[in-house]
Design a protein around this motif. Sequence first.
Motif, PDB file in Angstrom:
ATOM      1  N   ASN A   1       0.808  -1.208   0.000  1.00  0.00           N
ATOM      2  CA  ASN A   1       0.000   0.000   0.000  1.00  0.00           C
ATOM      3  C   ASN A   1       0.842   1.259   0.000  1.00  0.00           C
ATOM      4  OD1 ASN A   1       0.558  -1.185   2.610  1.00  0.00           O
ATOM      5  ND2 ASN A   1      -0.520   0.541   3.505  1.00  0.00           N
ATOM      6  N   ASP A   2       2.027   1.244   0.629  1.00  0.00           N
ATOM      7  CA  ASP A   2       2.870   2.423   0.631  1.00  0.00           C
ATOM      8  C   ASP A   2       3.281   2.792  -0.791  1.00  0.00           C
ATOM      9  OD1 ASP A   2       4.661   1.727   3.736  1.00  0.00           O
ATOM     10  OD2 ASP A   2       2.735   2.684   3.342  1.00  0.00           O
ATOM     11  N   LEU A   3       3.625   1.804  -1.599  1.00  0.00           N
ATOM     12  CA  LEU A   3       4.001   2.087  -2.972  1.00  0.00           C
ATOM     13  C   LEU A   3       2.806   2.577  -3.768  1.00  0.00           C
ATOM     14  CD1 LEU A   3       6.044   2.153  -5.226  1.00  0.00           C
ATOM     15  CD2 LEU A   3       5.712  -0.309  -5.556  1.00  0.00           C
ATOM     16  N   GLY A   4       1.641   1.983  -3.547  1.00  0.00           N
ATOM     17  CA  GLY A   4       0.446   2.454  -4.231  1.00  0.00           C
ATOM     18  C   GLY A   4       0.136   3.899  -3.887  1.00  0.00           C
ATOM     19  N   ASP A   5       0.280   4.241  -2.608  1.00  0.00           N
ATOM     20  CA  ASP A   5       0.068   5.629  -2.187  1.00  0.00           C
ATOM     21  C   ASP A   5       1.090   6.542  -2.839  1.00  0.00           C
ATOM     22  OD1 ASP A   5      -1.990   4.745  -0.599  1.00  0.00           O
ATOM     23  OD2 ASP A   5      -0.831   4.779   1.263  1.00  0.00           O
ATOM     24  N   TYR A   6       2.323   6.060  -2.941  1.00  0.00           N
ATOM     25  CA  TYR A   6       3.361   6.888  -3.554  1.00  0.00           C
ATOM     26  C   TYR A   6       3.051   7.141  -5.027  1.00  0.00           C
ATOM     27  CZ  TYR A   6       7.750   8.480  -5.452  1.00  0.00           C
ATOM     28  OH  TYR A   6       8.693   9.210  -6.117  1.00  0.00           O
ATOM     29  N   TRP A   7       2.630   6.105  -5.755  1.00  0.00           N
ATOM     30  CA  TRP A   7       2.287   6.307  -7.168  1.00  0.00           C
ATOM     31  C   TRP A   7       1.153   7.331  -7.300  1.00  0.00           C
ATOM     32  CZ3 TRP A   7       6.440   5.143  -8.964  1.00  0.00           C
ATOM     33  CH2 TRP A   7       7.012   3.886  -9.063  1.00  0.00           C
ATOM     34  N   GLN A   8       0.191   7.270  -6.401  1.00  0.00           N
ATOM     35  CA  GLN A   8      -0.894   8.246  -6.457  1.00  0.00           C
ATOM     36  C   GLN A   8      -0.369   9.656  -6.215  1.00  0.00           C
ATOM     37  OE1 GLN A   8      -4.395   7.666  -7.160  1.00  0.00           O
ATOM     38  NE2 GLN A   8      -4.082   9.862  -7.464  1.00  0.00           N
ATOM     39  N   SER A   9       0.571   9.781  -5.272  1.00  0.00           N
ATOM     40  CA  SER A   9       1.131  11.104  -4.991  1.00  0.00           C
ATOM     41  C   SER A   9       1.882  11.654  -6.195  1.00  0.00           C
ATOM     42  CB  SER A   9       2.061  11.048  -3.773  1.00  0.00           C
ATOM     43  OG  SER A   9       3.302  10.417  -4.071  1.00  0.00           O
ATOM     44  N   LEU A  10       2.545  10.788  -6.951  1.00  0.00           N
ATOM     45  CA  LEU A  10       3.233  11.238  -8.165  1.00  0.00           C
ATOM     46  C   LEU A  10       2.225  11.697  -9.215  1.00  0.00           C
ATOM     47  CD1 LEU A  10       6.246   8.889  -8.994  1.00  0.00           C
ATOM     48  CD2 LEU A  10       6.256  11.183  -8.034  1.00  0.00           C
ATOM     49  N   ALA A  11       1.162  10.957  -9.383  1.00  0.00           N
ATOM     50  CA  ALA A  11       0.137  11.358 -10.347  1.00  0.00           C
ATOM     51  C   ALA A  11      -0.453  12.714  -9.958  1.00  0.00           C
ATOM     52  CB  ALA A  11      -0.959  10.296 -10.415  1.00  0.00           C
ATOM     53  N   ASP A  12      -0.695  12.899  -8.671  1.00  0.00           N
ATOM     54  CA  ASP A  12      -1.258  14.171  -8.205  1.00  0.00           C
ATOM     55  C   ASP A  12      -0.281  15.321  -8.453  1.00  0.00           C
ATOM     56  OD1 ASP A  12      -3.483  12.770  -7.374  1.00  0.00           O
ATOM     57  OD2 ASP A  12      -2.871  12.701  -5.258  1.00  0.00           O
ATOM     58  N   ALA A  13       1.009  15.065  -8.181  1.00  0.00           N
ATOM     59  CA  ALA A  13       2.009  16.109  -8.374  1.00  0.00           C
ATOM     60  C   ALA A  13       2.139  16.476  -9.851  1.00  0.00           C
ATOM     61  CB  ALA A  13       3.358  15.655  -7.826  1.00  0.00           C
ATOM     62  N   TYR A  14       2.061  15.473 -10.713  1.00  0.00           N
ATOM     63  CA  TYR A  14       2.158  15.741 -12.150  1.00  0.00           C
ATOM     64  C   TYR A  14       0.943  16.534 -12.635  1.00  0.00           C
ATOM     65  CZ  TYR A  14       3.046  14.905 -17.117  1.00  0.00           C
ATOM     66  OH  TYR A  14       3.290  15.074 -18.466  1.00  0.00           O
ATOM     67  N   THR A  15      -0.220  16.166 -12.162  1.00  0.00           N
ATOM     68  CA  THR A  15      -1.431  16.886 -12.556  1.00  0.00           C
ATOM     69  C   THR A  15      -1.403  18.328 -12.063  1.00  0.00           C
ATOM     70  OG1 THR A  15      -2.776  14.871 -12.619  1.00  0.00           O
ATOM     71  CG2 THR A  15      -3.951  16.955 -12.322  1.00  0.00           C
ATOM     72  N   ALA A  16      -0.833  18.542 -10.876  1.00  0.00           N
ATOM     73  CA  ALA A  16      -0.746  19.903 -10.348  1.00  0.00           C
ATOM     74  C   ALA A  16       0.068  20.796 -11.273  1.00  0.00           C
ATOM     75  CB  ALA A  16      -0.123  19.881  -8.955  1.00  0.00           C
ATOM     76  N   GLU A  17       1.083  20.243 -11.897  1.00  0.00           N
ATOM     77  CA  GLU A  17       1.915  21.010 -12.820  1.00  0.00           C
ATOM     78  C   GLU A  17       1.357  21.000 -14.240  1.00  0.00           C
ATOM     79  OE1 GLU A  17       4.872  23.504 -13.921  1.00  0.00           O
ATOM     80  OE2 GLU A  17       4.423  22.829 -11.875  1.00  0.00           O
ATOM     81  N   ASN A  18       0.580  19.979 -14.553  1.00  0.00           N
ATOM     82  CA  ASN A  18       0.012  19.818 -15.891  1.00  0.00           C
ATOM     83  C   ASN A  18      -1.492  19.608 -15.757  1.00  0.00           C
ATOM     84  OD1 ASN A  18       2.676  19.393 -17.623  1.00  0.00           O
ATOM     85  ND2 ASN A  18       2.871  18.137 -15.782  1.00  0.00           N
ATOM     86  N   PRO A  19      -2.254  20.680 -15.531  1.00  0.00           N
ATOM     87  CA  PRO A  19      -3.682  20.540 -15.205  1.00  0.00           C
ATOM     88  C   PRO A  19      -4.508  19.867 -16.290  1.00  0.00           C
ATOM     89  CG  PRO A  19      -2.885  22.751 -14.690  1.00  0.00           C
ATOM     90  CD  PRO A  19      -1.808  22.085 -15.468  1.00  0.00           C
ATOM     91  N   HIS A  20      -3.999  19.814 -17.500  1.00  0.00           N
ATOM     92  CA  HIS A  20      -4.780  19.180 -18.568  1.00  0.00           C
ATOM     93  C   HIS A  20      -4.683  17.658 -18.523  1.00  0.00           C
ATOM     94  CE1 HIS A  20      -0.785  18.826 -20.330  1.00  0.00           C
ATOM     95  NE2 HIS A  20      -1.274  18.087 -21.305  1.00  0.00           N
ATOM     96  N   VAL A  21      -3.829  17.121 -17.633  1.00  0.00           N
ATOM     97  CA  VAL A  21      -3.625  15.674 -17.541  1.00  0.00           C
ATOM     98  C   VAL A  21      -4.276  15.130 -16.276  1.00  0.00           C
ATOM     99  CG1 VAL A  21      -1.937  13.799 -17.431  1.00  0.00           C
ATOM    100  CG2 VAL A  21      -1.443  15.854 -18.793  1.00  0.00           C
ATOM    101  N   THR A  22      -5.132  14.165 -16.451  1.00  0.00           N
ATOM    102  CA  THR A  22      -5.703  13.437 -15.321  1.00  0.00           C
ATOM    103  C   THR A  22      -5.366  11.959 -15.485  1.00  0.00           C
ATOM    104  OG1 THR A  22      -7.813  13.204 -16.481  1.00  0.00           O
ATOM    105  CG2 THR A  22      -7.588  15.056 -14.952  1.00  0.00           C
ATOM    106  N   PHE A  23      -5.541  11.199 -14.402  1.00  0.00           N
ATOM    107  CA  PHE A  23      -5.140   9.794 -14.404  1.00  0.00           C
ATOM    108  C   PHE A  23      -6.308   8.883 -14.038  1.00  0.00           C
ATOM    109  CE2 PHE A  23      -1.181  12.017 -13.905  1.00  0.00           C
ATOM    110  CZ  PHE A  23      -0.236  11.229 -14.548  1.00  0.00           C
ATOM    111  N   GLU A  24      -6.351   7.743 -14.694  1.00  0.00           N
ATOM    112  CA  GLU A  24      -7.201   6.625 -14.284  1.00  0.00           C
ATOM    113  C   GLU A  24      -6.260   5.488 -13.927  1.00  0.00           C
ATOM    114  OE1 GLU A  24      -9.992   5.632 -17.307  1.00  0.00           O
ATOM    115  OE2 GLU A  24     -11.156   7.488 -17.081  1.00  0.00           O
ATOM    116  N   ILE A  25      -6.116   5.249 -12.640  1.00  0.00           N
ATOM    117  CA  ILE A  25      -5.140   4.268 -12.150  1.00  0.00           C
ATOM    118  C   ILE A  25      -5.852   2.992 -11.740  1.00  0.00           C
ATOM    119  CG2 ILE A  25      -3.366   3.790 -10.434  1.00  0.00           C
ATOM    120  CD1 ILE A  25      -2.926   6.819 -10.206  1.00  0.00           C
TER     121      ILE A  25
END
Length: 454
Positions: A68-92
């Motif tokens: 679960n820690d790695l899964g949470d980390y991947w989600q945090s990366l997706a969130d950080a990327y979206t914050a910088e690139n608002p046109h990109v969203t993720f379906e994980i």
Amino acid sequence: MANMRRAGAITAFATSAALLLAACSSGEGEEETPEPTDAATNGQAEESAEPVTLTWWHNAVAGDNGENDLGDYWQSLADAYTAENPHVTFEIEQVQNEDLQRTRIPLALQSGDAPDLYQAWGGGELSSQVESGYVMDLSETLADDIDRLGGGVSPWQHEGSTYGLPFTFGVEGIWYRESLFEEAGITEEPATMEELNAAVQALKDADITPIAVGAADGWPAAHWWYNFALRSCSQEVMAAAGVDRDFSDPCWVEAGEQLEEFIDTEPFQDQFISTVAQTGATSAAGLVATGEAAMELMGQWNVFVYEGFTDGTEEGIAALQDDLGWFPMPATEGGEGDPSAALGGGDGFSCYVDAPPECADFLSFIVSDENQMAFTEATGALPVAPAAADSVTNPVLVELAQVAGNAEYVQLWLDTSFGTNVGGAMNDGIVSIFAGTGEAQDVVDLMTAAALTE
């Protein structure tokens, strides 16, 4: 080309391990855990860009034995990327490892409805996907990242081009519970098969299950044969088999015969053929984590799987870590393989051939030096980026890195190296030996027959 890929991975991974050791022993003070960086590494998207949804499949299933820690980390990366690139969203989508590798990814690729970013283990398996036209060529787009990560990228390359990037790489050996060794009167880690056999007997005499194996999942059992083959076959024979699929050398049968002899000593738990690897308290990992078995042959990731069976508190995890030991696969008698050779592999990601450009940009973001440091701090796993080496603090993982650095060479997992077709046939044949329905020669016959269909 498989030989060239492996040779590159061997050289560079040993170098990366040496850098890791140097960084870990530098004596510098601990730094605060870095957070995922807020910028993509290959360029910034403009707010006027068209909306993009990236589908992403990985095997860090939330709440599944410490992942679960790695899964949470991947989600945090997706969130950080979206914050910088608002046109990109993720379906994980988080998919259990066996289902992801064996079923979901192959079927999705064949159907033409594959995720944009998916877990990839490199080697022959990825090469087959590349030859089928399923994977995006990242050679030019991520050239800077490929150079920065070095030869650890080699298993994700095919005929001179790069089709994925790893985020972690390590070697396997035998994990054990120190308290159970002490209870059985075992005072030293086994360095030879003779010593391992003696340890197995001492544990049985103390009414302790010596070794757990998740044979129901196939590959955990197969890894025992892989290690015997690594010691029986020379590096040249091993490398040639990765290219021409020639298994005529007697060393391949000898590996099966050594496995048969070892199984005859009855080292494994009851019902091992129906035991899974990592899911539930009765899995192989669960038996070791709960002290029901003393040893397990497994890769560097298993320390985190074991932690998933604790109560999750710092005290519980610390108590487990204090009782966990690790040693390399013991040396066998005879054989042409180098006794210091090790089996290893890693996890990475590839982009589907029709994925949007943002897939490659996000993959670059994942493996940036800063995010590799954050990955290691968040999960404790071994990074690929040399610049993140000093983030490793777990003493057992430092030992794994030292073994890798001292190895004559690191051989990629054989089923990954040989590809899905031959690798699957090989694993099936090995499991039949464990089940008592197959023999050493059968494994070679199955591998040879599978190779003829390629």
